[in-house]
Design an enzyme around this catalytic site. Structure first.
Site, PDB file in Angstrom:
ATOM      1  N   VAL A  46       0.839  -1.195   0.000  1.00 16.43           N
ATOM      2  CA  VAL A  46       0.000   0.000   0.000  1.00 16.43           C
ATOM      3  C   VAL A  46       0.880   1.253   0.000  1.00 16.43           C
ATOM      4  CG1 VAL A  46      -1.755   1.325   1.274  1.00 16.43           C
ATOM      5  CG2 VAL A  46      -1.912  -1.172   1.150  1.00 16.43           C
ATOM      6  N   CYS A  47       1.991   1.201   0.721  1.00 21.39           N
ATOM      7  CA  CYS A  47       2.872   2.372   0.880  1.00 21.39           C
ATOM      8  C   CYS A  47       3.291   3.000  -0.452  1.00 21.39           C
ATOM      9  CB  CYS A  47       4.097   2.007   1.711  1.00 21.39           C
ATOM     10  SG  CYS A  47       3.703   1.406   3.365  1.00 21.39           S
ATOM     11  N   PRO A  48       3.778   2.208  -1.440  1.00 26.99           N
ATOM     12  CA  PRO A  48       4.199   2.882  -2.677  1.00 26.99           C
ATOM     13  C   PRO A  48       3.049   3.541  -3.420  1.00 26.99           C
ATOM     14  CG  PRO A  48       4.350   0.501  -2.919  1.00 26.99           C
ATOM     15  CD  PRO A  48       4.061   0.776  -1.472  1.00 26.99           C
ATOM     16  N   LEU A  51       2.639   6.952  -1.585  1.00 25.50           N
ATOM     17  CA  LEU A  51       3.757   7.848  -1.832  1.00 25.50           C
ATOM     18  C   LEU A  51       3.783   8.321  -3.282  1.00 25.50           C
ATOM     19  CD1 LEU A  51       6.495   6.058   0.298  1.00 25.50           C
ATOM     20  CD2 LEU A  51       5.107   8.037   0.932  1.00 25.50           C
TER      21      LEU A  51
END
Length: 187
Positions: A46-48, A51
């Protein structure tokens, strides 16, 4: 304890930005609007997407005078490696703070101690270093840069227009409210 209007605590860390390693401290944040965007870890799922969404909207944040600081408990070295290998992360032009000691993550109260990772926490800080917006979501729930931009515009409007407040779903240019006895029970 509420973090709203709390002043950010001192920090000093290594970061990755524009192909370079730099040092960033709380003094670098003073006098401008900033977003501290905590996420669990580099090289995840989920993080990329989050970002990259911030990277795609970075120019809009800059037009508002807002700097973005993404933060995880990874090192600045890991941030560089991720930036160099991921097409999504390769778009990032904002500062990626390393927080391997967890100091910044704990300062904002988003450390998941048993994992040594940050919750998904978003903090908007005003030029006086006070937190104006806090959003914390579960690990599997991604955030939206456009909604964050809307909230920042509202916070900036309220900061520059004492006595006015922004109602739900307020967008730039729409009507605000001036709280008074005349409005009680009429909304």
């Amino acid at each position: 304890m509420s973090r709203i209007n709390a002043t950010i605590k001192p920090f000093d860390t290594h970061a990755y930005r524009d192909g370079k390693f730099i040092r960033v401290t709380d003094a670098d944040v003073a006098g401008k609007w900033a977003v501290f965007f905590f996420y669990p870890a580099d090289f995840t799922f989920v993080c990329p997407t989050e970002l990259e969404d911030l990277a795609d909207h970075y120019d809009m944040f800059q037009k508002l005078g807002v700097e973005i600081y993404s933060v995880s408990t990874d090192t600045h070295f890991a941030h560089k490696a991720w930036h160099d290998t991921s097409p999504a992360i390769g778009k990032i032009r904002y500062t990626m703070l390393g927080d391997p000691t967890g100091t910044i993550t704990r300062n904002f109260d988003v450390m998941v101690e048993e994992e040594g990772l940050a919750d998904r926490g978003t903090f908007v800080v005003d030029p006086q270093g006070r937190i104006q917006i806090v959003e914390i979501t579960a690990g599997g729930v991604g955030r939206d840069a456009q909604e964050l931009l809307r909230k920042i515009k509202a916070a900036q409007y309220v900061a520059s227009h004492p006595g006015e407040v922004c109602p739900a779903k307020w967008k730039e240019g729409e009507t605000t409210l001036s709280p008074s006895l005349d409005l009680i029970g009429k909304i």
